[in-house]
Design a protein around this motif. Structure first.
Motif, PDB file in Angstrom:
ATOM      1  N   TYR A  10      24.357  37.002  35.299  1.00  0.00           N
ATOM      2  CA  TYR A  10      24.809  35.964  34.734  1.00  0.00           C
ATOM      3  C   TYR A  10      24.188  35.006  35.108  1.00  0.00           C
ATOM      4  O   TYR A  10      24.589  34.218  33.672  1.00  0.00           O
ATOM      5  N   ASN A  26      35.246  30.693  35.392  1.00  0.00           N
ATOM      6  CA  ASN A  26      36.005  31.913  34.455  1.00  0.00           C
ATOM      7  C   ASN A  26      36.473  31.697  33.131  1.00  0.00           C
ATOM      8  O   ASN A  26      37.296  30.738  33.463  1.00  0.00           O
ATOM      9  N   LYS A  37      34.328  36.932  35.311  1.00  0.00           N
ATOM     10  CA  LYS A  37      33.653  37.869  36.058  1.00  0.00           C
ATOM     11  C   LYS A  37      35.174  38.216  37.604  1.00  0.00           C
ATOM     12  O   LYS A  37      36.090  37.442  37.458  1.00  0.00           O
ATOM     13  N   ASN A  38      34.418  39.088  37.638  1.00  0.00           N
ATOM     14  CA  ASN A  38      35.931  39.256  39.003  1.00  0.00           C
ATOM     15  C   ASN A  38      35.307  38.338  40.016  1.00  0.00           C
ATOM     16  O   ASN A  38      34.392  38.612  41.142  1.00  0.00           O
ATOM     17  N   HIS A 181      33.016  43.716  36.057  1.00  0.00           N
ATOM     18  CA  HIS A 181      33.479  42.298  34.640  1.00  0.00           C
ATOM     19  C   HIS A 181      34.146  42.203  34.087  1.00  0.00           C
ATOM     20  O   HIS A 181      33.865  44.187  33.454  1.00  0.00           O
TER      21      HIS A 181
END
Length: 190
Positions: A10, A26, A37-38, A181
């Protein structure tokens, strides 16, 4: 050879103004795409709670453990429930002293007189979530809790030293979750 995870996937992304205003990382914008994103991870715990509600004071505990200790806890749970048979020659831990401790304690358990209800938990959550979306808990025997507590103290994981309860451990499952993601193109026409 073990492949090193890409911890910079990222890099170069920026948080959109409204997300930044809400203190939310997020989504981020990178390469013309919104990236969601998780941020959820797996957390593993051993916990205690009072056996009954008769006392005027109650103490509950939550001690975060690592994945190998959690897996040993699952094994101990299956032994205690009679799902699998105990094998005194099984290698349960890669550290020979800890492995010997587990087997000796199972064969000659100490007398534990404290009255508490122990559990082994797997929590899938964001470290700062108010309520986790998944909390899977198994009731343990007090001797199994004792074994897991001692294993945790003997393994001396520095990330869990201060009983953080939100430290995402560096294990294969959390690396996988961190890599998940969803991307959407940025709509510049808005």
């Amino acid at each position: 050879m073990k492949k090193k995870p890409d911890c910079g996937m990222y890099d170069g992304g920026k948080i959109p103004p409204c997300s930044a205003f809400l203190s939310n990382a997020n989504p981020i914008i990178k390469d013309g795409k919104f990236i969601f994103k998780n941020e959820n991870r797996l957390f593993y715990f051993i916990s205690t709670s009072p056996m009954d509600g008769r006392s005027s004071v109650s103490i509950t505990t939550n001690l975060q453990i690592n994945l190998p200790t959690y897996i040993i806890g699952l094994f101990l749970y299956q032994v205690q429930e009679g799902i699998i048979n105990y094998n005194k020659k099984a290698v349960l831990h890669t550290n020979k002293n800890i492995n010997t401790f587990i087997h000796e304690t199972l064969r000659n358990p100490p007398k534990i007189e404290e009255d508490f209800a122990p559990t082994l938990s797997l929590v899938y959550s964001n470290g700062n979530a108010i309520a986790p979306p998944l909390n899977y808990a198994l009731n343990l025997t007090r001797i199994n809790y004792y074994i897991l507590f001692i294993i945790d103290r003997l393994t001396v994981d520095p990330g869990l030293f201060f009983i953080n309860n939100s430290f995402a451990t560096e294990d294969c499952l959390n690396f996988f979750l961190a890599s998940l993601h969803i991307q959407f193109p940025v709509d510049d026409d808005k």
